[in-house]
Design a protein around this motif. Structure first.
Motif, short mmCIF file in Angstrom:
data_model
loop_
_atom_site.label_atom_id
_atom_site.label_comp_id
_atom_site.label_asym_id
_atom_site.label_seq_id
_atom_site.Cartn_x
_atom_site.Cartn_y
_atom_site.Cartn_z
N ASP A 24 -18.47 -8.26 -45.39
CA ASP A 24 -18.26 -8.79 -44.10
C ASP A 24 -18.25 -7.48 -43.42
OD1 ASP A 24 -18.78 -11.40 -44.82
OD2 ASP A 24 -16.46 -11.72 -44.77
N ALA A 25 -17.25 -6.60 -43.63
CA ALA A 25 -17.05 -5.21 -42.88
C ALA A 25 -18.13 -4.63 -42.53
CB ALA A 25 -16.12 -4.64 -43.19
N ASN A 26 -19.35 -4.57 -43.56
CA ASN A 26 -20.49 -3.77 -43.51
C ASN A 26 -21.67 -4.52 -43.62
OD1 ASN A 26 -19.31 -0.63 -44.30
ND2 ASN A 26 -18.18 -2.28 -45.76
N ALA A 27 -21.56 -5.65 -42.79
CA ALA A 27 -22.75 -6.58 -42.81
C ALA A 27 -23.95 -6.04 -42.16
CB ALA A 27 -22.36 -8.06 -42.08
N LEU A 28 -23.80 -5.31 -41.07
CA LEU A 28 -24.75 -4.90 -40.31
C LEU A 28 -25.42 -3.65 -41.07
CD1 LEU A 28 -24.07 -4.55 -36.63
CD2 LEU A 28 -25.62 -6.31 -37.63
N THR A 29 -24.83 -2.76 -41.61
CA THR A 29 -25.25 -1.90 -42.89
C THR A 29 -26.20 -2.55 -43.85
OG1 THR A 29 -23.51 -0.47 -42.12
CG2 THR A 29 -24.61 0.04 -44.14
N ILE A 30 -25.61 -3.49 -44.38
CA ILE A 30 -26.09 -4.16 -45.41
C ILE A 30 -27.48 -4.82 -45.06
CG2 ILE A 30 -25.98 -6.20 -47.26
CD1 ILE A 30 -23.10 -5.66 -47.37
N GLN A 137 -33.54 -10.10 -33.95
CA GLN A 137 -32.03 -10.68 -34.08
C GLN A 137 -31.15 -9.70 -34.43
OE1 GLN A 137 -32.13 -13.97 -36.67
NE2 GLN A 137 -33.97 -15.08 -35.78
N VAL A 138 -31.35 -8.94 -35.31
CA VAL A 138 -30.45 -7.68 -35.70
C VAL A 138 -30.25 -7.14 -34.46
CG1 VAL A 138 -30.36 -5.71 -36.88
CG2 VAL A 138 -31.11 -7.60 -38.09
N ASP A 139 -31.21 -6.62 -33.50
CA ASP A 139 -30.76 -5.95 -32.41
C ASP A 139 -30.12 -6.52 -31.54
OD1 ASP A 139 -32.45 -3.65 -33.15
OD2 ASP A 139 -34.19 -4.63 -32.00
N THR A 140 -29.94 -8.02 -31.42
CA THR A 140 -29.22 -8.66 -30.51
C THR A 140 -27.61 -8.98 -31.18
OG1 THR A 140 -31.04 -10.32 -30.11
CG2 THR A 140 -28.78 -11.20 -29.74
N VAL A 141 -27.83 -8.95 -32.59
CA VAL A 141 -26.52 -9.11 -33.36
C VAL A 141 -25.64 -7.61 -33.33
CG1 VAL A 141 -25.30 -9.11 -35.64
CG2 VAL A 141 -27.03 -10.87 -34.88
N ARG A 142 -26.49 -6.72 -33.01
CA ARG A 142 -25.78 -5.14 -32.98
C ARG A 142 -25.08 -5.09 -31.54
NH1 ARG A 142 -29.44 -2.75 -35.05
NH2 ARG A 142 -28.55 -2.19 -37.08
N ALA A 143 -25.92 -5.44 -30.73
CA ALA A 143 -25.56 -5.40 -29.33
C ALA A 143 -24.33 -6.12 -29.09
CB ALA A 143 -26.56 -5.82 -28.21
#
Length: 251
Positions: A24-30, A137-143
């Protein structure tokens, strides 16, 4: 044995929970890595599609060349039969038979290859659309994650804002108080200088005999004498202007 089993289950549960926290802490990296892996697989699929299309093109060229040969043998057979040479026509037909068999086999293979190419194209197109949407969607999640991190940081800083704000207000009040005291001292100093200047002037006028003390006995007595003197002077002026008339004796 039951205790050991429970301990083993506990260790597996702790490991799973810890692993889930790390995930969960590295969800975006994964997720980024999974997208890169998907993109890599998609590129490989495109390469495979290119190879299949090249194979289909070569197979079609081979079939076109064989079709020309088959057509040529057909004309030979027709010419031999027209001349009544059935033996020659049979010999040519013997050459033609394997070519037609190969053509049918290659035609079936090419049809299957074309179906595979069509299916792979559709799969790649669908995957590209999904990958594009996933990246969006990843861009939106990252923002969103960036905004939330900022909000968390602001919230963490705001914990001590009350005490810091109170201290700042106290400092501001102390500054205002010091400024007010300084302004009062300056005003008092100016007033004192003004009073000191008047006293010095009065002293100089008194020394020159130009300043009279209105509260002394002589001054008060002179103030009462002055109206009487003025009345006496007025009477004298009238006597001068209007002399007494002496009545004349009539005979």
């Amino acid at each position: 044995m039951s205790i050991l089993s429970k301990l083993f289950t506990l260790l597996r549960g702790v490991a799973t929970e810890s692993g889930q926290k790390v995930v969960d802490a590295n969800a975006l990296t994964i997720l980024d890595q999974e997208i890169r892996d998907t993109s890599t697989e998609l590129n490989r699929a495109r390469e495979e599609l290119t190879k299949l299309m090249a194979q289909g093109k070569l197979a079609q060229q081979k079939m076109d060349a064989r079709a020309g040969k088959i057509a040529e043998y057909g004309r030979y057979i027709e010419g031999a039969l027209a001349k009544g040479d059935e033996a020659l026509a049979r010999e040519v037909a013997g050459r033609l038979a394997p070519l037609e068999a190969e053509q049918q086999t290659d035609q079936a293979n090419l049809a299957q290859l074309e179906r595979s190419i069509g299916t792979l194209k559709a799969t790649i197109g669908k995957a590209e659309t999904q990958l594009k949407g996933l990246r969006s969607q990843v861009d939106t999640v990252r923002a969103t994650a960036s905004v939330q991190r900022a909000q968390v940081a602001i919230a963490a800083r705001s914990v001590g804002t009350g005490s810091k704000m109170g201290s700042a207000l106290e400092s501001l009040e102390r500054i205002k108080q010091r400024q007010a005291e300084t302004a009062a001292r300056l005003e008092a100093s100016e007033e004192l200088q003004s009073q000191t200047g008047d006293a010095d002037l009065e002293r100089k006028l008194a020394d020159a005999g130009l300043l009279q003390d209105g509260s002394s006995a002589d001054t008060i007595l002179a103030r009462y004498k002055k109206p009487a003197q003025l009345d006496h002077q007025t009477v004298e002026v009238r006597q001068i202007e209007m002399p007494d008339r002496v009545p004349s004796n009539r005979s």
